[in-house]
Design a protein around this motif. Structure first.
Motif, PDB file in Angstrom:
ATOM      1  N   ASP A 195      -6.083   2.419  -6.165  1.00  9.71           N
ATOM      2  CA  ASP A 195      -6.468   3.644  -5.464  1.00  9.71           C
ATOM      3  C   ASP A 195      -5.286   4.345  -4.805  1.00  9.71           C
ATOM      4  O   ASP A 195      -5.251   5.579  -4.744  1.00  9.71           O
ATOM      5  N   ARG A 196      -4.328   3.570  -4.321  1.00  9.73           N
ATOM      6  CA  ARG A 196      -3.224   4.155  -3.566  1.00  9.73           C
ATOM      7  C   ARG A 196      -1.880   3.812  -4.189  1.00  9.73           C
ATOM      8  O   ARG A 196      -1.766   2.876  -4.987  1.00  9.73           O
ATOM      9  N   ILE A 197      -0.852   4.601  -3.770  1.00 12.26           N
ATOM     10  CA  ILE A 197       0.488   4.377  -4.299  1.00 12.26           C
ATOM     11  C   ILE A 197       0.983   2.991  -3.918  1.00 12.26           C
ATOM     12  O   ILE A 197       1.695   2.331  -4.694  1.00 12.26           O
ATOM     13  N   SER A 198       0.607   2.506  -2.748  1.00 13.35           N
ATOM     14  CA  SER A 198       1.037   1.172  -2.317  1.00 13.35           C
ATOM     15  C   SER A 198       0.516   0.094  -3.259  1.00 13.35           C
ATOM     16  O   SER A 198       1.176  -0.932  -3.463  1.00 13.35           O
ATOM     17  N   ASP A 199      -0.674   0.309  -3.853  1.00 15.58           N
ATOM     18  CA  ASP A 199      -1.209  -0.668  -4.801  1.00 15.58           C
ATOM     19  C   ASP A 199      -0.335  -0.783  -6.044  1.00 15.58           C
ATOM     20  O   ASP A 199      -0.200  -1.871  -6.616  1.00 15.58           O
ATOM     21  N   LEU A 200       0.261   0.327  -6.441  1.00 12.01           N
ATOM     22  CA  LEU A 200       1.123   0.325  -7.619  1.00 12.01           C
ATOM     23  C   LEU A 200       2.524  -0.161  -7.288  1.00 12.01           C
ATOM     24  O   LEU A 200       3.145  -0.885  -8.063  1.00 12.01           O
ATOM     25  N   ALA A 201       3.054   0.247  -6.121  1.00 11.95           N
ATOM     26  CA  ALA A 201       4.424  -0.110  -5.761  1.00 11.95           C
ATOM     27  C   ALA A 201       4.592  -1.604  -5.541  1.00 11.95           C
ATOM     28  O   ALA A 201       5.697  -2.142  -5.690  1.00 11.95           O
ATOM     29  N   SER A 202       3.511  -2.295  -5.197  1.00  9.97           N
ATOM     30  CA  SER A 202       3.607  -3.732  -4.913  1.00  9.97           C
ATOM     31  C   SER A 202       3.479  -4.594  -6.166  1.00  9.97           C
ATOM     32  O   SER A 202       3.664  -5.807  -6.091  1.00  9.97           O
ATOM     33  N   LYS A 203       3.178  -3.975  -7.324  1.00 12.45           N
ATOM     34  CA  LYS A 203       2.981  -4.746  -8.559  1.00 12.45           C
ATOM     35  C   LYS A 203       4.271  -4.793  -9.369  1.00 12.45           C
ATOM     36  O   LYS A 203       5.090  -3.866  -9.313  1.00 12.45           O
ATOM     37  N   PRO A 204       4.503  -5.856 -10.149  1.00 12.25           N
ATOM     38  CA  PRO A 204       5.681  -5.934 -11.027  1.00 12.25           C
ATOM     39  C   PRO A 204       5.694  -4.760 -12.002  1.00 12.25           C
ATOM     40  O   PRO A 204       4.646  -4.338 -12.511  1.00 12.25           O
ATOM     41  N   ARG A 205       6.884  -4.234 -12.284  1.00 13.16           N
ATOM     42  CA  ARG A 205       7.010  -3.038 -13.107  1.00 13.16           C
ATOM     43  C   ARG A 205       6.685  -3.299 -14.575  1.00 13.16           C
ATOM     44  O   ARG A 205       6.045  -2.467 -15.241  1.00 13.16           O
ATOM     45  N   ALA A 206       7.112  -4.416 -15.110  1.00 16.00           N
ATOM     46  CA  ALA A 206       6.953  -4.659 -16.541  1.00 16.00           C
ATOM     47  C   ALA A 206       5.494  -4.635 -16.982  1.00 16.00           C
ATOM     48  O   ALA A 206       5.144  -3.954 -17.958  1.00 16.00           O
TER      49      ALA A 206
END
Length: 485
Positions: free
Chosen positions: A178-189
């Motif tokens: 839902d939020r940008i923080s949810d994406l920023a905390s996940k591994p990029r690959a």
């Protein structure tokens, strides 16, 4: 639209299509008040208010209008681009000081747009992506993020703030992002493998990890000089040399066109796709190479060349007709002092509103007889010469203790700021009456001013509040109001 314009007392919305669905693309304040929002289904909007005015959206015309607005905004900063469908992106680096700092600059932009009937939401941040997100999802009409605090500001925002395609946003929501923080905390690959590279690119752009070039709007009639380098440059002396060269070429082109520059934009295109900019302004049209070169070169120290500069452009963003004046004729008399160059240097160093010029104002009271105007404003009438006026007028008259014979004799001695002064000579009184048309207490007020010289030769301007006889004319106290050079 004239008589065909819609009624102002009815809510208005524009409709269009998105992926085969009829949706609301824009709504005015009245429509917002009843719950109509962009992206909402047309059927739902009509259910909220049966008399809702619906008109077809014209995206092509809107895009052209946004481009014209970007051209207009070039007066605020050298790097401006349209940010469709409803925004402008303005790189204010190197230009905010001309508007008195970031706070005053943002206020000025919003106010100027409001004058044209445009209600603007402004956000200022380190990156284009962050400013875009905060302006649309920040929840405030005016938001300035301090340098280095971009991540803290955008992480709580919805994932839709990252300028992602609508299908990707729907997919992320269905998976709980839902939020940008949810994406920023996940591994990029894993994110890249599942959602593609666009997600990681937008996230890096918003957080400042990836440079996002801005293609600035430009009008074809601008006079512009360009220098392309076979090898990137970065040394300050090299940058200065080519700045002077571009200035010479630009002034030659301005002379052919019969113009003088009012605003110059010097842009440095770095090898990492970042643009560094320098903006200088002049109080009146100028095409003097020496003066313009000095203004530009004074700002070179603010330019960060990074790993090298591959292109430099110098543009006369604002230019006005400049007539050639004949000088040096024997019968022309002494030339007037030219202070325009000094004013331009100080203005570009201190800010556009940092330099003012005192002008005579129509008032007998000394503190009201001076007004402040632009530094190059023409003085149409001089200060009165019937009476002596001090070189320095105190901001507020300061009380003094006086030994004097009433009612009309100048002081024999006075004490000011703890020091006692013996008066060697004095002249006065010069009687000044209050301006009764401005306030009732001034109806009968009187001031008696005296020019006095103490035994050390220092000269002062003092006054008595009243005529020395009647209390209705003032409190009969004495004050220091000015000092002569």
């Amino acid at each position: 639209m004239g008589q065909a314009a819609p009624a102002r007392d009815l809510p208005l919305a524009l409709k269009g299509t998105d992926r085969g669905k009829r949706i609301i693309t824009a709504a005015d304040d009245l429509a917002h008040h009843i719950g109509v929002r962009p992206g909402q289904a047309v059927v739902k909007a009509q259910a909220l208010y049966s008399d809702l005015l619906l008109m077809d959206a014209e995206p092509d015309e809107d895009r052209e209008a946004l481009e014209r607005l970007a051209i207009w905004a070039l007066r605020l900063s050298p790097v401006v681009a349209a940010d469709p469908p409803d925004g402008l992106v303005i790189d204010t680096t190197g230009a905010d000081h001309l508007h008195g700092g970031e706070d005053k600059m943002v206020d000025a932009i919003v106010a100027r747009l409001a004058e044209t009937g445009i209600t603007a939401i402004a956000a200022l941040a380190d990156t284009h992506g962050a400013a875009h997100a905060l302006a649309r999802f920040g929840g405030k009409a005016r938001l300035i993020v301090p340098a280095g605090q971009t991540a803290d500001a955008i992480l709580p925002l919805p994932a839709a703030a990252l300028r992602l395609p609508p299908p990707l946003i729907d997919t992320l929501k269905s998976l709980g992002f839902d939020r940008i923080s949810d994406l920023a905390s996940k591994p990029r690959a894993p994110l890249t493998l599942r959602f593609g590279p666009e997600l990681g690119r937008r996230l890096d752009q918003a957080l400042g990890r990836l440079v996002e070039p801005i293609k600035s709007a430009r009008e074809v009639q601008y006079i512009e000089m360009r220098q392309i380098f076979a090898e990137p440059i970065g040394a300050p002396e090299t940058i200065e040399r080519y700045t002077r060269k571009l200035t010479v070429d630009l002034c030659d082109a301005l002379e052919v066109a019969g113009l003088g520059a009012r605003i110059l934009d010097l842009l440095f295109y770095r090898v990492d796709n970042r643009i560094e900019s320098v903006r200088v302004g002049t109080a009146k049209p100028v095409r003097d190479v020496k003066q313009l070169s000095r203004l530009l070169c004074d700002k070179i120290e603010t330019v960060d060349p990074g790993f090298g500069i591959e292109v430099m452009t110098l543009t006369a963003t604002a230019a006005e007709p400049l007539l050639v004046k004949q000088v040096g004729a024997a019968f022309a008399g002494a030339p007037k002092p030219e202070v325009g160059g000094l004013v331009d240097i100080l203005t570009n160093r201190l800010g556009q509103r940092a330099i003012d010029r005192p002008m005579p104002a129509a008032s007998d009271l000394p503190e009201r007889s001076v007004a402040w105007a632009e530094p190059n404003s023409e003085i149409k009438q001089g200060f009165p010469k019937e009476w002596k006026r001090p070189t320095r007028l105190l901001t507020r008259p300061e009380p003094i203790e006086v030994l004097a014979l009433l009612p009309d004799h100048p002081p024999r001695a006075f004490t000011w700021r703890g020091l006692r002064h013996r008066v060697a000579s004095g002249d006065g009184p010069e009687r000044i009456f209050g301006e009764w048309w401005k306030s009732d207490p001034e109806l009968e007020s009187v001031r008696d001013y005296y020019y006095v010289v103490d035994d050390t030769g220092k000269r002062y301007w003092v006054f008595r509040d009243g005529d020395g006889e009647f209390d209705d004319t003032g409190k009969q106290g004495w004050y220091m109001h000015g000092i002569f050079a």
